[in-house]
Write an enzyme that holds these catalytic residues in place. Structure first.
Site, PDB file in Angstrom:
ATOM      1  N   ASN A   7      -8.014  -5.162   0.339  1.00  0.00           N
ATOM      2  CA  ASN A   7      -6.566  -5.051   0.040  1.00  0.00           C
ATOM      3  C   ASN A   7      -5.817  -5.985   0.507  1.00  0.00           C
ATOM      4  O   ASN A   7      -5.451  -6.112   1.736  1.00  0.00           O
ATOM      5  CB  ASN A   7      -6.253  -3.723   0.787  1.00  0.00           C
ATOM      6  CG  ASN A   7      -4.721  -3.094   0.613  1.00  0.00           C
ATOM      7  OD1 ASN A   7      -4.158  -3.785  -0.085  1.00  0.00           O
ATOM      8  ND2 ASN A   7      -4.505  -2.008   1.024  1.00  0.00           N
ATOM      9  N   ARG A  90      -8.185  -3.725  -4.220  1.00  0.00           N
ATOM     10  CA  ARG A  90      -6.897  -2.929  -4.452  1.00  0.00           C
ATOM     11  C   ARG A  90      -5.836  -3.683  -5.460  1.00  0.00           C
ATOM     12  O   ARG A  90      -5.521  -4.631  -4.922  1.00  0.00           O
ATOM     13  CB  ARG A  90      -6.119  -2.346  -3.154  1.00  0.00           C
ATOM     14  CG  ARG A  90      -4.887  -1.271  -3.469  1.00  0.00           C
ATOM     15  CD  ARG A  90      -4.307  -1.327  -2.228  1.00  0.00           C
ATOM     16  NE  ARG A  90      -2.950  -0.311  -2.677  1.00  0.00           N
ATOM     17  CZ  ARG A  90      -1.678  -0.535  -2.013  1.00  0.00           C
ATOM     18  NH1 ARG A  90      -1.526  -1.383  -1.137  1.00  0.00           N
ATOM     19  NH2 ARG A  90      -0.681   0.272  -2.239  1.00  0.00           N
ATOM     20  N   HIS A 179       0.292   4.943  -5.214  1.00  0.00           N
ATOM     21  CA  HIS A 179      -0.655   5.780  -4.385  1.00  0.00           C
ATOM     22  C   HIS A 179      -1.801   6.625  -5.235  1.00  0.00           C
ATOM     23  O   HIS A 179      -1.933   7.745  -4.760  1.00  0.00           O
ATOM     24  CB  HIS A 179       0.068   7.031  -3.531  1.00  0.00           C
ATOM     25  CG  HIS A 179       0.979   6.250  -2.512  1.00  0.00           C
ATOM     26  ND1 HIS A 179       2.181   7.004  -2.255  1.00  0.00           N
ATOM     27  CD2 HIS A 179       0.677   5.280  -1.746  1.00  0.00           C
ATOM     28  CE1 HIS A 179       2.700   6.192  -1.330  1.00  0.00           C
ATOM     29  NE2 HIS A 179       2.018   5.349  -0.958  1.00  0.00           N
ATOM     30  N   ARG A 240      13.004   3.821   2.732  1.00  0.00           N
ATOM     31  CA  ARG A 240      13.421   3.993   1.312  1.00  0.00           C
ATOM     32  C   ARG A 240      13.959   5.240   1.091  1.00  0.00           C
ATOM     33  O   ARG A 240      13.789   6.455   1.533  1.00  0.00           O
ATOM     34  CB  ARG A 240      12.213   3.791   0.349  1.00  0.00           C
ATOM     35  CG  ARG A 240      11.317   2.586   0.307  1.00  0.00           C
ATOM     36  CD  ARG A 240      10.489   2.580  -0.788  1.00  0.00           C
ATOM     37  NE  ARG A 240       9.659   1.564  -0.722  1.00  0.00           N
ATOM     38  CZ  ARG A 240       8.210   1.629  -0.635  1.00  0.00           C
ATOM     39  NH1 ARG A 240       7.624   3.069  -0.732  1.00  0.00           N
ATOM     40  NH2 ARG A 240       7.548   0.673  -0.493  1.00  0.00           N
ATOM     41  N   GLU A 385      -8.584   5.636   0.747  1.00  0.00           N
ATOM     42  CA  GLU A 385      -8.414   4.897  -0.309  1.00  0.00           C
ATOM     43  C   GLU A 385      -9.464   3.764  -0.528  1.00  0.00           C
ATOM     44  O   GLU A 385      -9.858   3.499  -1.477  1.00  0.00           O
ATOM     45  CB  GLU A 385      -7.032   4.177  -0.257  1.00  0.00           C
ATOM     46  CG  GLU A 385      -5.726   5.181  -0.636  1.00  0.00           C
ATOM     47  CD  GLU A 385      -4.613   4.496  -0.054  1.00  0.00           C
ATOM     48  OE1 GLU A 385      -3.650   4.396  -0.903  1.00  0.00           O
ATOM     49  OE2 GLU A 385      -4.277   4.732   0.903  1.00  0.00           O
TER      50      GLU A 385
END
Ligand code: ADP
Length: 401
Positions: A7, A90, A179, A240, A385
């Site tokens: 990743n 990823r 995600h 965010r 993940e």
């Protein structure tokens, strides 16, 4: 089969080597501060952790060091690089082109590079990782697993914005969602835990970490998710804003004498609970601790954070005309009994959700936290993940052999 999962970010590479015969992790780690002062590798094998500080000028150098560590005599993780059967990467954005993982060849790599216009911060970094692995492991197949692909099953009713249609046609402006690997993993794992087929269930998956999104997974497929064209939309996050009236952008740009891009930067990096607490913290642990000690600003930030999650759960229960399972995952979802309890108790009793407070009082495990008579089963599932990327990689490689 041994699979290396990579990743890569703009200045980092997270990696894991998995043995897929029993899905065990042989080694994992992080190369950080690539190309900047203070670069280092944190390498872990079982309980052993080694930190190597050294200059690392680019992703290829970083990965080269990782491969040396994996084959080093000290750890004996693998005796030679030939033991790595595949690499799973990823990749953040697959656009509309990739609705599932792909074996990387020249054409798919070019397309991933092209998708950088949709994810300028992420895809170029992912491509750097892929190119480094291709150079260093030239005979090993590489697979790209996209954050967006699980959400490609969304219907137009979910993914189209009500703006002139030509902008969708011309610029591909639509909801993509992110995600996806996590939402896919936890929805399947939740179904397994309760012993039911994921294809028979209406599941809401709340991936709430620093970045946060929620998804409606109906009969195994994502039919809606809160992040949109970019990861800015939806829930309140660490820094965010999540949902907001788009007119705020031009208003702020004018009032502050800055560009629209600069406003969006503020919405990405200086907003969320960080903005709400006047820059106190973007870390939910700090916010929660202070809120519980009576700090009003942090209490309000936590209330807004939880309220937005609850609103989306209500929306997705409507989107699926019902909900059987609610899953909490990621940093906050896995580790914060307070947030889980407040969301369920303050807002979701109308759905027949009942939490067992004792069962809910834990961190970081797989566990059903609802009572036996709760109409919706509420489950905490730590996300994984890397394992999902390794599984997808294995599946593709097996299929092609
Ligand atoms: P990301 O992968 O998006 O960076 P994570 O999924 O690792 O984020 O989640 C990080 C968030 O989880 C941080 O805000 C952190 O404070 C929060 N978190 C971790 N442990 C706890 C806890 N015990 N209570 C509340 N929040 C927690």
């Amino acid at each position: 089969m041994k699979i290396l999962v990579i990743n890569s970010g703009s200045s980092s590479i997270k990696y894991q080597l998995l043995d897929m015969t029993n899905e065990s992790v042989l080694a994992k780690g992080l190369v950080e501060r690539i190309g900047i002062e203070g670069s280092r590798i944190i390498h872990r094998v079982d309980e052993k952790k080694q930190i190597i500080e050294k200059p690392i000028k680019n992703h290829e150098d970083g990965l080269k060091d990782v491969l040396i560590l994996l084959t080093s005599d000290e750890y004996k993780v693998i005796s030679s690089l030939n033991e790595i059967n595949a690499v799973g990467h990823r990749v953040v954005h697959g656009g509309e082109r990739f609705s599932s993982s792909v074996i990387i060849d020249k054409e798919s790599l070019d397309t991933i590079e092209m998708m950088s216009f949709l994810a300028p911060l992420h895809n170029p970094a992912n491509v750097m990782g892929i190119k480094a692995a291709m150079d260093l492991l030239p005979n090993v197949p590489e697979v790209a697993v996209f954050d967006t692909s699980f959400h490609q099953t969304m219907p137009k009713t979910s993914y189209l914005y009500a703006i002139p249609y030509e902008y969708y046609e011309r610029y591909k402006i639509r909801r993509y969602g992110f995600h996806g690997t996590s939402h896919k993993y936890v929805s399947r794992r939740a179904a397994e835990i309760i012993g039911k087929d994921v294809k028979s269930l209406k599941i809401i998956t709340a991936h709430i970490g620093n970045g946060a999104s929620i998804a409606a997974v109906k009969y195994g497929e994502s039919i809606d998710t809160s992040m949109g064209f970019t990861p800015l939309e939806g829930l309140v996050m660490g820094t965010r804003s999540g949902d907001l009236d788009p007119a705020v952008v031009s208003f702020l740009a004018q009032e502050e004498g800055i560009t629209a891009k600069e406003v969006v930067d503020i919405l990405n990096k200086k907003s969320g609970v960080y903005g709400l607490t006047k820059g106190f913290s973007s870390d939910m642990r700090d916010i929660e601790d202070n809120a519980l000690e009576g700090d009003k600003t942090c209490r309000l930030a936590l209330d807004i954070y939880e309220y937005r999650i609850a609103k989306y759960i209500g929306a997705y229960a409507a989107a699926m005309n019902g909900v059987d399972v609610l899953v909490f995952t990621a940093g906050v979802g896995e580790n914060s009994p307070v947030t889980r309890e407040e969301i369920c108790e303050n807002y979701l009793s109308y759905l027949g959700i009942k939490i067992d407070k004792e069962k809910n009082d834990f961190k970081g495990l797989e566990r059903i936290i609802s009572t036996p008579d709760s109409k919706v089963t509420v489950i905490v599932v730590p996300t994984n993940e890397e394992l999902m990327i390794a599984r997808e990689t294995k599946e593709l490689i097996d299929k092609n052999n």
